[in-house]
Design a protein around this motif. Structure first.
Motif, PDB file in Angstrom:
ATOM      1  N   ASP A   2      37.407  28.635 -50.137  1.00  0.00           N
ATOM      2  CA  ASP A   2      36.827  27.367 -50.561  1.00  0.00           C
ATOM      3  C   ASP A   2      37.363  26.912 -51.909  1.00  0.00           C
ATOM      4  O   ASP A   2      37.297  25.741 -52.248  1.00  0.00           O
ATOM      5  CB  ASP A   2      35.290  27.477 -50.621  1.00  0.00           C
ATOM      6  N   THR A 145      28.925  23.049 -45.106  1.00  0.00           N
ATOM      7  CA  THR A 145      27.952  23.931 -44.440  1.00  0.00           C
ATOM      8  C   THR A 145      26.573  23.288 -44.412  1.00  0.00           C
ATOM      9  O   THR A 145      25.881  23.289 -43.384  1.00  0.00           O
ATOM     10  CB  THR A 145      27.875  25.284 -45.166  1.00  0.00           C
ATOM     11  N   VAL A 158      25.863  27.250 -38.947  1.00  0.00           N
ATOM     12  CA  VAL A 158      27.107  27.927 -39.293  1.00  0.00           C
ATOM     13  C   VAL A 158      26.974  29.441 -39.206  1.00  0.00           C
ATOM     14  O   VAL A 158      27.857  30.126 -38.672  1.00  0.00           O
ATOM     15  CB  VAL A 158      27.574  27.506 -40.701  1.00  0.00           C
ATOM     16  N   HIS A 305      33.314  21.701 -38.816  1.00  0.00           N
ATOM     17  CA  HIS A 305      33.140  22.517 -40.020  1.00  0.00           C
ATOM     18  C   HIS A 305      34.092  23.699 -39.922  1.00  0.00           C
ATOM     19  O   HIS A 305      34.178  24.355 -38.874  1.00  0.00           O
ATOM     20  CB  HIS A 305      31.703  23.019 -40.154  1.00  0.00           C
ATOM     21  N   GLU A 307      35.224  27.345 -41.444  1.00  0.00           N
ATOM     22  CA  GLU A 307      35.040  28.555 -42.248  1.00  0.00           C
ATOM     23  C   GLU A 307      36.387  29.278 -42.290  1.00  0.00           C
ATOM     24  O   GLU A 307      37.162  29.219 -41.326  1.00  0.00           O
ATOM     25  CB  GLU A 307      33.987  29.470 -41.615  1.00  0.00           C
ATOM     26  N   GLN A 309      38.491  32.818 -42.667  1.00  0.00           N
ATOM     27  CA  GLN A 309      38.415  34.275 -42.548  1.00  0.00           C
ATOM     28  C   GLN A 309      39.826  34.842 -42.596  1.00  0.00           C
ATOM     29  O   GLN A 309      40.655  34.550 -41.707  1.00  0.00           O
ATOM     30  CB  GLN A 309      37.722  34.674 -41.233  1.00  0.00           C
TER      31      GLN A 309
END
Length: 570
Positions: A2, A145, A158, A305, A307, A309
């Protein structure tokens, strides 16, 4: 991840081809607009992706030049500060008194004559830098989020990790689901889910426009709704293409609603200027068709959205209610068909059944041939006609109408991409917008196409006869031969179209095509004759007991061709 920064205004992510040496280059938004005349065209991962990006670029330009003129001066009819668009208002009386439409045409003309965009575009992008950040509190074309969790059901938040869209599903060159592997793809194995950041940005934009319906998560609404495909997915896209990217952007930059009974002048509201993601989704729940192009061009089909990883994206997706296609005539980049039952216009979408039908064969869907017809021209054609009537483009300017269609598999539960079709037609402005009452080129062209398709039917019957002689499935065999025949017609007919001029002798030009068409038929038949077998020569008896072999089939075809081309009289 982020904390990572990637801003679309300054970081390179758009692929283009340079005009000078035809080399591929990756550029930022600011670079693209400042040097648009130095680039030949967009050069992304697919033509349909380029179309989605073109609409995004047009949304930016439409927003800017609906607020300031070519010199960067705010228009007199706008009240408020353009740096705070949420507070802008239109004084329609001033717009009419100051002849606002003519001023907007003047803005377009001054930009076109200058050959480059003004500093106002760069100023706008710099002023909205935060809106084009791909990460952070309000990531571009995504939801944070907090916003995502506030809009989806409790079990789809989420943290639950449900409702994922894999990169290989979003990548429309693969479009592979988690359960059905796609073998014939440009990537294999785990590489299908690997993506560079600039490529991901392009696919996020494309996915919002060409979404399938395999995902099941939806935002929470009072009334149930079905997830729909991306907006462009159901269109039959058409747009103008110029010699450079600047030309292409300008020819498609619709600053004035030139439709009859068009909407009032409206403020442009691209999605990034919405007060918040939640406000945007709330507005979408009302199912109201946008009244401005910037909003339409940047329409979301999904709340996304992302995320991160191990440096790779995990993408969550939720469907958003969408407005109807019926009478959505503000959309300029599609052909239309009239639904006789509802008396409403719908986009004339393309399907797998019409895969092989070239643009020119549907000429009447792109240009209004007869004034009394109830067809509705694509908005972009109406716009180009207005530019020509105001002499803002030359009467002898070559106009390229392009089509890029991503066709779904037709499965109501998936709508996965099955084929991408790219086509074009080139006509001179004087030909496309010929207003001569008795000898209008569009009417004559439509007549030539009808004659050409009659010859195509004659050839289909010839192919059916050959199929009978060979004891084959006549329908399948004839369809295959017919498709091959039309492939042989496409290039020559498009060349003939591009050769037409406003001052031409219509009959002489039409006779040239008829002569060319006869040659193509003869060559196609001769090629089939050379591949003939003893059975073809020996033949069979037809339904009336008459001999049917490859020679009688040929004679019958050539008789029909001479009759339908009316060659003896000419």
């Amino acid at each position: 991840m982020d904390s990572k920064k990637f801003n679309l205004t300054t970081d390179p992510w758009i692929k283009v081809v340079t005009a000078e040496n035809n080399q591929e280059k990756t550029v930022s938004l600011i670079d693209l607009f400042e040097n648009a005349s130095s680039y030949r065209q967009l050069a992304g991962d697919m033509h349909s992706q380029d179309l989605a990006l073109l609409r995004l670029l047009l949304a930016i330009l439409t927003t800017v030049y609906s607020r300031v003129d070519a010199d960067g001066e705010q228009y007199s009819w706008l009240e408020g500060d353009i740096k705070s668009p949420e507070n802008l208002e239109i004084d329609l009386d001033t717009f009419e008194d100051d002849e606002g439409e003519e001023i907007l045409f003047t803005t377009w003309d001054q930009l076109y004559q200058a050959g480059h965009f003004s500093a106002a575009v760069t100023d706008y992008l710099k002023g909205h830098t935060a809106d084009f950040e791909f990460f952070g509190d309000r990531p571009f074309y995504q939801a944070s989020t907090e916003d995502y969790d506030a809009l989806v059901p409790e079990n789809r938040k989420v943290a639950a990790g449900k409702g994922q869209v894999l990169v290989k599903q979003m990548n429309r060159r693969i479009s592979e689901s988690a359960h059905t592997p796609d073998i014939f793809t440009p990537k294999s194995g785990e590489a299908k889910n690997e993506v560079s950041l600039d490529e991901l940005v392009r696919w996020v934009i494309a996915y919002q426009n060409f979404t399938g319906v395999t995902d099941k998560t939806k935002v929470v609404t009072e009334e149930k709704f079905s997830n729909s495909g991306g907006w462009i997915y159901r269109l039959n896209p058409v747009f103008a293409k110029g010699k450079t990217l600047f030309d292409t952007l300008m020819l498609n930059l619709v600053l004035v609603d030139t439709r009859q009974n068009g909407t009032e002048y409206a403020l442009q509201k691209p999605v990034w200027e919405a007060k918040s993601v939640r406000d945007y989704v709330a507005q979408r729940k009302a199912l109201i068709l946008p009244d401005n192009l910037a909003e339409l061009y940047t329409t979301w089909s999904r709340l996304l959205h992302i995320e991160w990883q191990d440096g790779q994206p995990m993408i969550l997706s939720a469907g958003i209610p969408t407005f109807a296609y019926e009478d959505a005539l503000i959309e300029p980049m599609t052909t239309w068909k009239l639904d006789k039952k509802t008396n409403a216009y719908r986009p004339a979408g393309k399907s797998l059944r019409s895969l092989g039908i070239a643009m020119w064969r549907n000429f009447g869907q792109y240009v209004k041939v007869r004034r009394q017809d109830d067809m509705h021209e694509p908005g972009i054609v109406i716009w180009l006609r207005a530019l020509k009537q105001k002499q803002l483009i030359a009467h002898d300017a070559p106009l390229f109408l392009n089509s890029v269609t991503l066709i779904s598999d037709g499965n109501a539960t998936s709508q996965s991409p099955a084929a991408e079709v790219v086509d074009d037609m080139e006509l001179q402005a004087d030909v496309l917008f010929d207003d001569e009452l008795t000898e209008r080129w569009p009417i004559r062209i439509e007549g030539v196409i009808e004659t050409t398709q009659t010859i195509g039917n004659d050839y289909y019957h010839f192919a059916t006869d050959i199929g009978k002689i060979r004891n084959l499935d006549t329908r399948t065999f004839a369809s295959g031969m017919s498709a091959k025949f039309y492939e042989q017609l496409n290039g020559p007919f498009k060349e003939w179209l591009s050769s037409l001029r406003g001052q031409d002798d219509r009959d002489a030009k039409i006779n040239l095509w008829k002569a060319e068409l006869e040659k193509i038929v003869i060559k196609a038949v001769d090629d089939e004759m050379q591949a003939s077998s003893p059975r073809d020569v020996r033949g069979i008896s037809d339904d009336h007991g008459r001999p049917l072999n490859i020679f009688t089939a040929k004679n019958h075809l050539m008789y029909n061709v001479r009759r339908d081309l009316d060659l003896e009289k000419e």
